[in-house]
Scaffold this motif. Structure first.
Motif, PDB file in Angstrom:
ATOM      1  N   THR A  20     -14.941  32.701 -42.490  1.00  0.00           N
ATOM      2  CA  THR A  20     -14.742  31.432 -41.802  1.00  0.00           C
ATOM      3  C   THR A  20     -13.269  31.278 -41.463  1.00  0.00           C
ATOM      4  OG1 THR A  20     -16.566  30.493 -43.075  1.00  0.00           O
ATOM      5  CG2 THR A  20     -15.153  28.944 -41.890  1.00  0.00           C
ATOM      6  N   VAL A  21     -13.010  30.845 -40.231  1.00  0.00           N
ATOM      7  CA  VAL A  21     -11.633  30.732 -39.749  1.00  0.00           C
ATOM      8  C   VAL A  21     -11.464  29.410 -39.014  1.00  0.00           C
ATOM      9  CG1 VAL A  21      -9.948  31.715 -38.162  1.00  0.00           C
ATOM     10  CG2 VAL A  21     -11.422  33.225 -39.484  1.00  0.00           C
ATOM     11  N   LEU A  22     -10.371  28.726 -39.295  1.00  0.00           N
ATOM     12  CA  LEU A  22      -9.965  27.551 -38.529  1.00  0.00           C
ATOM     13  C   LEU A  22      -8.538  27.759 -38.055  1.00  0.00           C
ATOM     14  CD1 LEU A  22     -11.267  24.523 -40.652  1.00  0.00           C
ATOM     15  CD2 LEU A  22     -12.188  25.377 -38.494  1.00  0.00           C
ATOM     16  N   ILE A  23      -8.296  27.447 -36.802  1.00  0.00           N
ATOM     17  CA  ILE A  23      -6.947  27.486 -36.259  1.00  0.00           C
ATOM     18  C   ILE A  23      -6.237  26.204 -36.709  1.00  0.00           C
ATOM     19  CG2 ILE A  23      -5.596  27.591 -34.112  1.00  0.00           C
ATOM     20  CD1 ILE A  23      -7.285  30.108 -34.687  1.00  0.00           C
ATOM     21  N   THR A  24      -4.943  26.282 -36.892  1.00  0.00           N
ATOM     22  CA  THR A  24      -4.158  25.121 -37.333  1.00  0.00           C
ATOM     23  C   THR A  24      -4.463  23.883 -36.499  1.00  0.00           C
ATOM     24  OG1 THR A  24      -2.405  26.598 -38.081  1.00  0.00           O
ATOM     25  CG2 THR A  24      -1.813  24.306 -37.762  1.00  0.00           C
ATOM     26  N   ASP A  25      -4.576  24.051 -35.177  1.00  0.00           N
ATOM     27  CA  ASP A  25      -4.872  22.906 -34.312  1.00  0.00           C
ATOM     28  C   ASP A  25      -6.195  22.229 -34.673  1.00  0.00           C
ATOM     29  OD1 ASP A  25      -2.554  23.174 -32.859  1.00  0.00           O
ATOM     30  OD2 ASP A  25      -3.492  24.253 -31.193  1.00  0.00           O
ATOM     31  N   GLN A  26      -7.184  23.009 -35.080  1.00  0.00           N
ATOM     32  CA  GLN A  26      -8.471  22.417 -35.454  1.00  0.00           C
ATOM     33  C   GLN A  26      -8.330  21.551 -36.707  1.00  0.00           C
ATOM     34  OE1 GLN A  26     -10.428  26.349 -35.469  1.00  0.00           O
ATOM     35  NE2 GLN A  26     -12.028  25.385 -34.219  1.00  0.00           N
ATOM     36  N   ILE A  27      -7.572  22.026 -37.676  1.00  0.00           N
ATOM     37  CA  ILE A  27      -7.359  21.247 -38.903  1.00  0.00           C
ATOM     38  C   ILE A  27      -6.585  19.973 -38.579  1.00  0.00           C
ATOM     39  CG2 ILE A  27      -6.389  21.272 -41.228  1.00  0.00           C
ATOM     40  CD1 ILE A  27      -6.704  24.385 -41.097  1.00  0.00           C
ATOM     41  N   GLU A  28      -5.579  20.087 -37.725  1.00  0.00           N
ATOM     42  CA  GLU A  28      -4.823  18.903 -37.311  1.00  0.00           C
ATOM     43  C   GLU A  28      -5.730  17.905 -36.586  1.00  0.00           C
ATOM     44  OE1 GLU A  28      -1.628  20.639 -35.076  1.00  0.00           O
ATOM     45  OE2 GLU A  28      -0.369  20.827 -36.862  1.00  0.00           O
ATOM     46  N   ASP A  29      -6.664  18.399 -35.777  1.00  0.00           N
ATOM     47  CA  ASP A  29      -7.612  17.512 -35.091  1.00  0.00           C
ATOM     48  C   ASP A  29      -8.501  16.775 -36.088  1.00  0.00           C
ATOM     49  OD1 ASP A  29      -6.596  18.259 -32.632  1.00  0.00           O
ATOM     50  OD2 ASP A  29      -8.265  19.629 -32.149  1.00  0.00           O
ATOM     51  N   VAL A  30      -8.932  17.467 -37.147  1.00  0.00           N
ATOM     52  CA  VAL A  30      -9.740  16.829 -38.190  1.00  0.00           C
ATOM     53  C   VAL A  30      -8.947  15.692 -38.829  1.00  0.00           C
ATOM     54  CG1 VAL A  30     -10.771  17.163 -40.483  1.00  0.00           C
ATOM     55  CG2 VAL A  30     -11.207  18.827 -38.657  1.00  0.00           C
ATOM     56  N   VAL A  31      -7.685  15.958 -39.167  1.00  0.00           N
ATOM     57  CA  VAL A  31      -6.832  14.935 -39.791  1.00  0.00           C
ATOM     58  C   VAL A  31      -6.591  13.782 -38.821  1.00  0.00           C
ATOM     59  CG1 VAL A  31      -4.554  14.472 -40.783  1.00  0.00           C
ATOM     60  CG2 VAL A  31      -5.764  16.591 -41.362  1.00  0.00           C
ATOM     61  N   ASP A  32      -6.302  14.089 -37.563  1.00  0.00           N
ATOM     62  CA  ASP A  32      -6.087  13.034 -36.559  1.00  0.00           C
ATOM     63  C   ASP A  32      -7.319  12.152 -36.424  1.00  0.00           C
ATOM     64  OD1 ASP A  32      -3.535  13.960 -36.063  1.00  0.00           O
ATOM     65  OD2 ASP A  32      -4.073  15.017 -34.205  1.00  0.00           O
ATOM     66  N   ASN A  33      -8.500  12.766 -36.398  1.00  0.00           N
ATOM     67  CA  ASN A  33      -9.741  11.996 -36.296  1.00  0.00           C
ATOM     68  C   ASN A  33      -9.895  11.071 -37.505  1.00  0.00           C
ATOM     69  OD1 ASN A  33     -12.836  11.942 -37.199  1.00  0.00           O
ATOM     70  ND2 ASN A  33     -12.666  11.776 -34.972  1.00  0.00           N
ATOM     71  N   LEU A  34      -9.607  11.581 -38.683  1.00  0.00           N
ATOM     72  CA  LEU A  34      -9.690  10.744 -39.890  1.00  0.00           C
ATOM     73  C   LEU A  34      -8.720   9.573 -39.820  1.00  0.00           C
ATOM     74  CD1 LEU A  34      -9.957  13.170 -42.927  1.00  0.00           C
ATOM     75  CD2 LEU A  34     -11.614  11.464 -42.186  1.00  0.00           C
ATOM     76  N   ILE A  48      -9.756  14.488 -46.615  1.00  0.00           N
ATOM     77  CA  ILE A  48      -9.407  15.505 -45.616  1.00  0.00           C
ATOM     78  C   ILE A  48     -10.218  16.778 -45.851  1.00  0.00           C
ATOM     79  CG2 ILE A  48      -7.561  17.036 -44.811  1.00  0.00           C
ATOM     80  CD1 ILE A  48      -5.616  14.664 -45.325  1.00  0.00           C
ATOM     81  N   LEU A  49     -10.338  17.189 -47.105  1.00  0.00           N
ATOM     82  CA  LEU A  49     -11.109  18.397 -47.404  1.00  0.00           C
ATOM     83  C   LEU A  49     -12.593  18.196 -47.096  1.00  0.00           C
ATOM     84  CD1 LEU A  49      -9.418  19.596 -50.706  1.00  0.00           C
ATOM     85  CD2 LEU A  49      -8.995  20.366 -48.361  1.00  0.00           C
ATOM     86  N   ARG A  50     -13.120  17.023 -47.415  1.00  0.00           N
ATOM     87  CA  ARG A  50     -14.525  16.732 -47.108  1.00  0.00           C
ATOM     88  C   ARG A  50     -14.746  16.745 -45.601  1.00  0.00           C
ATOM     89  NH1 ARG A  50     -17.601  11.130 -47.949  1.00  0.00           N
ATOM     90  NH2 ARG A  50     -15.725  10.557 -46.851  1.00  0.00           N
ATOM     91  N   ALA A  51     -13.815  16.168 -44.846  1.00  0.00           N
ATOM     92  CA  ALA A  51     -13.928  16.145 -43.390  1.00  0.00           C
ATOM     93  C   ALA A  51     -13.793  17.549 -42.796  1.00  0.00           C
ATOM     94  CB  ALA A  51     -12.877  15.217 -42.792  1.00  0.00           C
ATOM     95  N   THR A  52     -12.945  18.377 -43.391  1.00  0.00           N
ATOM     96  CA  THR A  52     -12.787  19.756 -42.926  1.00  0.00           C
ATOM     97  C   THR A  52     -14.058  20.548 -43.183  1.00  0.00           C
ATOM     98  OG1 THR A  52     -10.406  19.639 -43.345  1.00  0.00           O
ATOM     99  CG2 THR A  52     -11.365  21.835 -43.107  1.00  0.00           C
ATOM    100  N   ALA A  53     -14.634  20.398 -44.370  1.00  0.00           N
ATOM    101  CA  ALA A  53     -15.898  21.082 -44.681  1.00  0.00           C
ATOM    102  C   ALA A  53     -17.008  20.620 -43.734  1.00  0.00           C
ATOM    103  CB  ALA A  53     -16.289  20.842 -46.134  1.00  0.00           C
TER     104      ALA A  53
END
Length: 117
Positions: free
Chosen positions: A66-80, A92-97
């Protein structure tokens, strides 16, 4: 201080804490989750991947696909942050999962959005 040499074995807690320092060309490789801040992961520079590689050999050798690009993780945080101010690490971890499992952002119940942390 973020190591400049990649790949870099780390934890999800460290990745989230260092997100602003990661390079946009970085990706995070992992197995399942993330479920806790101590879950292991690997930061890799996508530029170092061969054209036919989805994950680097160091991650594949651990069974991590499983791979996430940094931008995808930042998008998850921004959405939260649009739903709740200053989400904690567990959220944040729950939202990333959730993002990994459903290819979609998590929607928190309205009570969570009304309850400042």
């Amino acid at each position: 201080m973020i190591p400049t040499r990649r790949p870099w074995l780390t934890t999800w807690g460290e990745v989230v804490a260092s997100l602003a320092e990661l390079d946009p060309a970085d990706m995070v490789c992992f197995g399942s989750g993330p479920n806790s801040p101590d879950d292991p992961c690997m930061v890799v520079d996508t530029v170092e991947l061969d054209e036919d590689e989805d994950v680097p050999p160091e991650a594949a050798g651990r069974g991590w696909t499983t791979v996430l690009i940094t931008d995808q993780i930042e998008d998850v945080v921004d959405n939260l942050e649009q739903q709740i101010p200053n989400p904690d690490l567990a959220t944040i971890l729950r939202a990333t999962a959730h993002y990994v499992d459903h290819d979609a952002f998590i929607e928190l119940p309205e009570e969570a959005a009304d309850d400042p942390q």
